[in-house]
Design an enzyme around this catalytic site. Sequence first.
Site, PDB file in Angstrom:
ATOM      1  CE  LYS A 117      14.598 -49.578  45.520  1.00 27.36           C
ATOM      2  NZ  LYS A 117      15.651 -48.498  46.400  1.00 27.36           N
ATOM      3  CE  LYS A 199      16.011 -43.309  37.603  1.00 24.70           C
ATOM      4  NZ  LYS A 199      15.536 -42.790  38.819  1.00 24.70           N
ATOM      5  CE  LYS A 202      21.776 -45.078  43.484  1.00 26.23           C
ATOM      6  NZ  LYS A 202      21.750 -43.537  43.782  1.00 26.23           N
TER       7      LYS A 202
END
Length: 337
Positions: A117, A199, A202
């Site tokens: 991130k 993966k 969203k």
Amino acid sequence: MEEKQTKKVMLSGIQPSGDLTLGSYLGAIKNWSARADEFDCYYFMADLHSITVRQNPADLRRRTLEQLAQYIACGLDPEKNTLFVQSHVPAHTQLGWVLDCYTMFGELSRMTQFKDKSAKNADNINAGLFTYPALMAADILLYQPDYVPVGDDQKQHVELCRDVATRFNNVYGDVFKIPEPYIPKVGARIMSLSTPTSKMSKSDKDPNGCVYLREQPEVIARKFKKAVTDSDTEHCVRFDPAEKPGVSNLMSIYSACTGKSMDAIEAEFDGKGYGAFKPAVGEAVIETLRPVREESDRLLKDKAYLEQVYREGAEKASYIANKTLRKVYKKVGFLAK
Ligand code: TRP
């Protein structure tokens, strides 16, 4: 109350930082609803976690409510499960601070999600993003759960939670139950339709990689037609995640939606190729998601009901969470008020 204490406890949360995806449905929520009778279950919208990345406030609010509606539409009965919004239970941030002081800089630096991130949000590597696993440990430990159902990507955080809880217990005695991660086998990792080696997320930059729970059937059908299959020459439907990640991912999705085994799926599409397989997966997904979409649309029209659910949820959750928090405050030496 008496009866509850004999049941094992299960807890999990999902961030309302994007719409719920097919991945979170098949990998998580769908399996949760079956456990309500056997376990004492807590599920929450992890809105405190969401703001580690900038959010549009109106969108965050809307998605938090939509997520609750979708939890219920996916079969989580609010009478049998405690459904709540993380920020409605202040004990999470309160215990989060205490655990910050028992979590090491080095441990947090090793978290792969932090590294990912921070690479993605290089202009906003904030302290919350860094200490997020300590807050997650607080989310978990407040409820003394036996199991924490999570996807693979969260396993490292649950392990850190166990380490922090053990460290705390070693100093103060048995305050926290040490929880087990609970990772379902099938559907644990639904991958992106366009990049099947990562993966389904969203926050995927490619909108075709991810299917959302409330998406219209035409859109879902299109995404499956475009799904990436593998560039091998055999063109057959065979489960082999290492060599054929795209086809194997579609097979996992098909299996999770229809209950068919991998062998049965291979037999069904034997000699038919990807042209027949991809639309069939799309159809199975559309039929699986249709009742979820219809029910969540209906619930979202009944704001008063949703409000009642999250208020009652926060009350039940706070009752349990505050018990643990009081114990912790006492152990670390805070003066009782
Ligand atoms: N970190 C989890 C995720 O991003 C969400 C989460 C927050 C969570 N707190 C939790 C999951 C506690 C399980 C238990 O998916």
